[in-house]
Enzyme design. Sequence first.
Site: not given
Ligand code: NAD
Length: 531
Positions: A253-255, A257-258, A272, A311
């Site tokens: 997901g997003s950086s 939250v990561a 990722e 992504c």
């Molecule tokens: N590198 C990869 O393989 C890859 C693949 C797909 C998407 N992405 C990235 O994902 C992003 C798009 O997705 P998004 O913006 O919806 O991501 P996001 O980080 O907002 O959400 C991703 C997931 O994390 C969960 N989440 C959010 N906050 C959390 C927390 N505090 N604790 C636990 N879980 C939590 C969300 O509910 C969701 O299920 C883009 O930046 C994209 O580049 C990366």
Amino acid sequence: MSIPSWATVDPDTLSGDSPYTMQCLVNGKWVEPKETEVIPDPMNGEGFILAPNPTSDEDLQPFVDSLRSVPKTGLHNPWKNTGRYRMMGDVSAKAARLLRDKDVRDYFIRLMTRVVPKAHGQTAGEVDVTATFLENFSGDNVRFMAQSFGVSGDHEGQESRGYRVPFGPVALITPFNFSIEISALQGMGALYMGNKPLIKVDSRVSVVHEQFTRMLIEECGLPATDCDLIHCGGPAMERILLAAKPATTLFTGSSTVAERLAEKLHGRVKLEDAGFDWKILGPDPPSNPRDIQYVAWQCDQDAYGATGQKCSAQSILFVHKNWSRKTDILDQLKSLAGRRSLADLTVGPVLSWTTERMLAHADKLAALPGAKLLWGGKELTGHTIPPVYGAIEPTAVSVPIKTAADPKFFDDVTSEVFGPFQVVCEYDDDEVEMVEDCLERLSHHLTAAVVTSDPTFRNRILGATVNGTTYAGLRARTTGAPVNHWFGPAGDPRGAGIGTPEAIKLVWSCHREVVADEGPVPEGWSLPPPS
Ligand SMILES: NC(=O)c1ccc[n+]([C@@H]2O[C@H](COP(=O)([O-])OP(=O)(O)OC[C@H]3O[C@@H](n4cnc5c(N)ncnc54)[C@H](O)[C@@H]3O)[C@@H](O)[C@H]2O)c1
């Protein structure tokens, strides 16, 4: 259209009048939600899915308890329940056969299109890649993947053996953009290596993984207690993780939250995260018009396929000026972008950026010194996409390389827009170093492409960069994520991978060395002095 016997939701009747209420799976039981969140239909805003939204300690505790009950040794490992390696191969084989079945494949494509509307080819591709992955890990291939290796020791009777062992309790968090591929591949990878995962997919699309899990349990022989599935918000998931302390969490997901999870979980994560992916068109445009058209088509797919919500999407395109001197590449790109339409979902709703935010970003970049809008920059017309989501035409802004490289503008130019948006940056022979400098300064290194047939230029760029998945050559693309090669970032020890045996082993297992040291004690041995 019929739905499979194990399915609990009909994609064709889902609507505001007939919403579907999802269920969580914990400890082998499907649970009716007490609290729900309304998920809007991305095409018209109708509340068409009710997602469980557990927030109370009482509702979250069963997930915590379930994870806590998993031993560190996992559900299977090389010495325990070894029959499960083969069982996982059988589950995969059956799941692959089902996803290849026309009706089941169509079912998933229809359901996925309702929650993340993409062109048919993009969605079908996702189901097919998932089927290929499951085929790859059918039969004995799960245990082959988990194989050990031996090295002879210092003396007779000694031999060391390296094993891949599970972590036991693990968590998997995935985003909205690939509604089956990421959660299915990572979830199965976790299971193959002997872990029990708690899986959380973004609630806007998690109905797809819910149905996939039902298929695995009811038709493919996966024990219902092997994994838990929760639909919930990020904060609730974070509370579960902090209480249950899984041995590792794979986050996609997003950086933002990561980084938050990496800190909260004390580094016990694999990531990722965001991609600001680049493509360089080298100094040697091909002379054959068909090749030029191919490159243009691939650029269009990379930037705007799946409405730019990959992504791996091409976020910046560096174009050597020889391409403008000798070809009409930018005109071709503009005309290919203009073929996309909401009617066939070749451009569609953007789920994490609003129209306003994307257009404001385009305006901001177009106002930089020497920059200009190349195409797009407008809201889609005649749509009913709700304002919480975004709807813009495929857009490109040209930014001079000197402006892009300027520290005052660099962060804006290189921020990921998760929608149909790209930056185009022309450069000349004497500016290659400036391009390399920009690539060095990027913070994330997911995918990249070097379009050239000149080995010297290719090697120069490969030698100066680190992206985890880099294509090089005339047909290079940024969005290649099949399961015949590694897909994942580089340059970060927390970086995960997806798709291949190496990726699964890296993310979902750790190394254990068992050294057999059996004697005999050598003849003539006597008690040595202390040391
Ligand atoms: N590198 C990869 O393989 C890859 C693949 C797909 C998407 N992405 C990235 O994902 C992003 C798009 O997705 P998004 O913006 O919806 O991501 P996001 O980080 O907002 O959400 C991703 C997931 O994390 C969960 N989440 C959010 N906050 C959390 C927390 N505090 N604790 C636990 N879980 C939590 C969300 O509910 C969701 O299920 C883009 O930046 C994209 O580049 C990366």
